[in-house]
Write an enzyme that holds these catalytic residues in place. Structure first.
Site, PDB file in Angstrom:
ATOM      1  N   LYS A 208       0.826  -1.221   0.000  1.00 35.14           N
ATOM      2  CA  LYS A 208       0.000   0.000   0.000  1.00 35.14           C
ATOM      3  C   LYS A 208       0.861   1.272   0.000  1.00 35.14           C
ATOM      4  O   LYS A 208       2.071   1.231   0.274  1.00 35.14           O
ATOM      5  CB  LYS A 208      -0.927  -0.034   1.219  1.00 35.14           C
ATOM      6  CG  LYS A 208      -1.986  -1.137   1.159  1.00 35.14           C
ATOM      7  CD  LYS A 208      -2.927  -1.043   2.356  1.00 35.14           C
ATOM      8  CE  LYS A 208      -4.026  -2.085   2.290  1.00 35.14           C
ATOM      9  NZ  LYS A 208      -4.973  -1.948   3.431  1.00 35.14           N
TER      10      LYS A 208
ATOM     11  N   TYR B  78     -12.308  -2.043  -3.725  1.00 34.68           N
ATOM     12  CA  TYR B  78     -12.779  -2.173  -2.340  1.00 34.68           C
ATOM     13  C   TYR B  78     -14.299  -2.027  -2.236  1.00 34.68           C
ATOM     14  O   TYR B  78     -14.813  -1.690  -1.172  1.00 34.68           O
ATOM     15  CB  TYR B  78     -12.086  -1.134  -1.457  1.00 34.68           C
ATOM     16  CG  TYR B  78     -10.731  -1.576  -0.917  1.00 34.68           C
ATOM     17  CD1 TYR B  78     -10.614  -2.717  -0.117  1.00 34.68           C
ATOM     18  CD2 TYR B  78      -9.580  -0.835  -1.165  1.00 34.68           C
ATOM     19  CE1 TYR B  78      -9.390  -3.108   0.397  1.00 34.68           C
ATOM     20  CE2 TYR B  78      -8.342  -1.232  -0.649  1.00 34.68           C
ATOM     21  CZ  TYR B  78      -8.263  -2.370   0.139  1.00 34.68           C
ATOM     22  OH  TYR B  78      -7.050  -2.768   0.661  1.00 34.68           O
TER      23      TYR B  78
ATOM     24  N   ASN C 279      -2.034   0.444   6.685  1.00 36.50           N
ATOM     25  CA  ASN C 279      -1.461  -0.767   7.283  1.00 36.50           C
ATOM     26  C   ASN C 279      -0.612  -1.585   6.303  1.00 36.50           C
ATOM     27  O   ASN C 279      -0.509  -2.800   6.413  1.00 36.50           O
ATOM     28  CB  ASN C 279      -2.564  -1.597   7.934  1.00 36.50           C
ATOM     29  CG  ASN C 279      -3.650  -1.994   6.954  1.00 36.50           C
ATOM     30  OD1 ASN C 279      -3.562  -1.692   5.773  1.00 36.50           O
ATOM     31  ND2 ASN C 279      -4.663  -2.685   7.435  1.00 36.50           N
TER      32      ASN C 279
ATOM     33  N   HIS D 172      -2.287  -5.285   1.578  1.00 39.28           N
ATOM     34  CA  HIS D 172      -3.583  -5.949   1.387  1.00 39.28           C
ATOM     35  C   HIS D 172      -3.299  -7.399   1.029  1.00 39.28           C
ATOM     36  O   HIS D 172      -2.345  -7.687   0.305  1.00 39.28           O
ATOM     37  CB  HIS D 172      -4.372  -5.318   0.233  1.00 39.28           C
ATOM     38  CG  HIS D 172      -5.516  -6.182  -0.220  1.00 39.28           C
ATOM     39  ND1 HIS D 172      -6.741  -6.150   0.403  1.00 39.28           N
ATOM     40  CD2 HIS D 172      -5.598  -7.160  -1.164  1.00 39.28           C
ATOM     41  CE1 HIS D 172      -7.533  -7.063  -0.170  1.00 39.28           C
ATOM     42  NE2 HIS D 172      -6.859  -7.691  -1.123  1.00 39.28           N
TER      43      HIS D 172
ATOM     44  N   GLU E 188      -9.648 -11.050  -7.367  1.00 43.90           N
ATOM     45  CA  GLU E 188      -8.733  -9.918  -7.172  1.00 43.90           C
ATOM     46  C   GLU E 188      -7.520 -10.018  -8.105  1.00 43.90           C
ATOM     47  O   GLU E 188      -7.031  -9.000  -8.599  1.00 43.90           O
ATOM     48  CB  GLU E 188      -8.301  -9.845  -5.709  1.00 43.90           C
ATOM     49  CG  GLU E 188      -9.441  -9.435  -4.785  1.00 43.90           C
ATOM     50  CD  GLU E 188      -9.044  -9.335  -3.332  1.00 43.90           C
ATOM     51  OE1 GLU E 188      -9.912  -8.953  -2.525  1.00 43.90           O
ATOM     52  OE2 GLU E 188      -7.877  -9.618  -2.976  1.00 43.90           O
TER      53      GLU E 188
HETATM   54  P1  ADP Z   1      -7.847  -6.614   5.849  1.00 43.51           P
HETATM   55  O1  ADP Z   1      -7.046  -5.669   4.969  1.00 43.51           O
HETATM   56  O2  ADP Z   1      -7.035  -7.091   7.028  1.00 43.51           O
HETATM   57  O3  ADP Z   1      -8.473  -7.743   5.083  1.00 43.51           O
HETATM   58  P2  ADP Z   1     -10.506  -5.413   5.982  1.00 43.51           P
HETATM   59  O4  ADP Z   1     -10.831  -6.196   4.754  1.00 43.51           O
HETATM   60  O5  ADP Z   1     -11.438  -5.511   7.145  1.00 43.51           O
HETATM   61  O6  ADP Z   1      -9.028  -5.755   6.521  1.00 43.51           O
HETATM   62  O7  ADP Z   1     -10.408  -3.856   5.617  1.00 43.51           O
HETATM   63  C1  ADP Z   1      -9.819  -3.431   4.410  1.00 43.51           C
HETATM   64  C2  ADP Z   1      -8.924  -2.253   4.690  1.00 43.51           C
HETATM   65  O8  ADP Z   1      -9.732  -1.157   5.122  1.00 43.51           O
HETATM   66  C3  ADP Z   1      -7.912  -2.436   5.826  1.00 43.51           C
HETATM   67  O9  ADP Z   1      -6.754  -3.126   5.444  1.00 43.51           O
HETATM   68  C4  ADP Z   1      -7.618  -0.998   6.188  1.00 43.51           C
HETATM   69  O10 ADP Z   1      -6.731  -0.383   5.238  1.00 43.51           O
HETATM   70  C5  ADP Z   1      -8.991  -0.361   6.052  1.00 43.51           C
HETATM   71  N1  ADP Z   1      -9.702  -0.371   7.352  1.00 43.51           N
HETATM   72  C6  ADP Z   1     -10.276  -1.448   7.967  1.00 43.51           C
HETATM   73  N2  ADP Z   1     -10.819  -1.102   9.151  1.00 43.51           N
HETATM   74  C7  ADP Z   1     -10.584   0.244   9.294  1.00 43.51           C
HETATM   75  C8  ADP Z   1     -10.902   1.196  10.298  1.00 43.51           C
HETATM   76  N3  ADP Z   1     -11.557   0.846  11.415  1.00 43.51           N
HETATM   77  N4  ADP Z   1     -10.513   2.485  10.110  1.00 43.51           N
HETATM   78  C9  ADP Z   1      -9.848   2.851   8.982  1.00 43.51           C
HETATM   79  N5  ADP Z   1      -9.515   1.989   7.988  1.00 43.51           N
HETATM   80  C10 ADP Z   1      -9.877   0.698   8.136  1.00 43.51           C
HETATM   81 MG    MG Z   2      -9.941  -7.721   3.619  1.00 44.56          MG
END
Ligand code: ADP
Ligand code: MG
Length: 140
Positions: free
Chosen positions: A11, A51, A114, A117, A128
């Site tokens: 990212k 997304y 974070n 992905h 994807e």
């Molecule tokens: P992952 O990436 O671990 O699969 P999710 O699919 O739940 O997590 O969420 C997609 C992305 O959305 C996360 O990686 C993060 O970048 C963002 N995200 C998820 N939860 C939050 C939150 N509470 N606040 C801000 N961004 C979030």
């Molecule tokens: Mg996810």
């Protein structure tokens, strides 16, 4: 366990800090092969499409703006149980909850920014991968 492929994205927070190589080393150390990879700049619309499953979540707009803010590196990782293995190497979504040694524990800046992905299941991995790569780009 079967050989699988999964979609990974390094990212914008990570490409900005020049962490592509360090993150790729984590994948390779875990036995995941990077079988396709390209650095691209997403538009906010493209990020929104990728997304779309999160469209109703409060962080959706912020997430799409972030994903379009700097280049990303999209990649296909291959290996035994690659989908789950990659999720383990990534660590929990929120770096505060991520296990020691995981990418997110080491590099993520926040729950939103974070660093990586990863697909969450084999069927979403297939979708994807097809979102970013043509069959010709997947040479194994
Ligand atoms: P992952 O990436 O671990 O699969 P999710 O699919 O739940 O997590 O969420 C997609 C992305 O959305 C996360 O990686 C993060 O970048 C963002 N995200 C998820 N939860 C939050 C939150 N509470 N606040 C801000 N961004 C979030
Ligand atoms: Mg996810």
């Amino acid at each position: 366990m079967a050989i699988e492929r999964t979609l990974s994205i390094i990212k914008p927070d990570a490409t900005r800090r020049n962490l592509t190589g360090k993150i790729n080393a984590k994948f390779e150390d875990a036995g995941l092969r990077i079988v396709a990879q390209k650095r691209i700049r997403l538009t906010k619309e493209q990020a929104g499409k990728f997304y779309a499953v999160h469209a109703a979540r409060p962080f959706y707009d912020e997430l799409c703006t972030f994903m379009a803010s700097e280049p990303v590196v999209v990649q296909v990782l291959e290996g035994e149980g690659a989908v789950q293995k990659n999720r383990q190497v990534m660590g929990a979504t929120n770096p505060a909850d991520a296990a020691e040694g995981t990418i997110r524990a080491e590099f993520a800046e926040s729950v939103g920014e974070n660093s990586v992905h990863g697909s969450d299941a084999p069927d979403t991995a297939k979708e994807e991968i097809a979102f970013f790569f043509s069959g010709l780009e997947l040479v194994g």
